[in-house]
Design a protein around this motif. Structure first.
Motif: not given
Length: 192
Positions: A76-79, A81-82
């Motif tokens: 998962y990318t940081p975006v 995940r958020k």
């Protein structure tokens, strides 16, 4: 790829609440088209499902506070995940806000005292006394305000539902993350 799953109890809460929300939105969408004799039973069922969701939400939050969810897949990318965390916490807020605004609105109904609410016809569900005993003008404003909030939140939960399902579809069928396996019952690798 190793799939880290939610517990069976978390799955049960997830699916019971999800089915309840879908049923309640469907009921609310159908009662404008129901005959006079069918509207009241549909509304009463809607209220019963709503307070059931509230009870399940309390149990789910208690469970969640004592059981960490599995980690998100590593890719998962940081975006993503958020966004996943934000949507999940927004759902937690909504599964409390929806039934609470409905309960307050119902308690402020001008004829609440003469029209008791029964949980699936089994026992009388209490109204909020402090709301029922407001002066009539204030009670009407509370009814209308919380009714509007309840309707608005329904649109928000529908939008979040679409976003949630869209993300699951993307991760499951485009990214190959086997996202559904994390939340579907069955299989030996799910714990309590």
């Amino acid at each position: 790829m190793m799939v880290t799953r939610y517990t069976r109890t978390a799955m049960l809460f997830h699916w019971l609440i999800a089915v309840g929300i879908v049923a309640n939105v469907a009921l609310a969408c159908t009662w404008p088209y129901l005959g006079d004799t069918s509207v009241r039973p549909a509304i009463d069922t809607h209220k019963s499902i709503g307070v059931t969701i509230l009870g399940l939400a309390v149990m789910r939050l208690i469970w969640r506070s004592t059981h960490r969810p599995p980690p998100l897949p590593a890719n998962y990318t940081p975006v993503e995940r958020k966004a996943a965390h934000g949507v999940h916490w927004a759902f937690y807020v909504l599964i409390f806000a929806m039934p609470l605004t409905g309960w307050i609105m119902d308690s402020a109904y001008k004829d609440a005292a003469s029209h008791p609410m029964y949980w699936f016809g089994l026992f009388q569900w209490p109204r909020i006394a402090a709301v029922m005993h407001l002066d009539p003008a204030t009670r009407d404003r509370v009814h209308d305000g919380f009714g509007a909030a309840h309707s608005y939140l329904a649109w928000v939960i529908c939008a979040l539902f679409a976003l949630h399902v869209g993300a699951v579809v993307k991760h499951e069928w485009i990214d190959g993350d086997r996202e559904l396996k994390r939340m579907l019952p069955g299989g030996a690798d799910a714990t309590e």
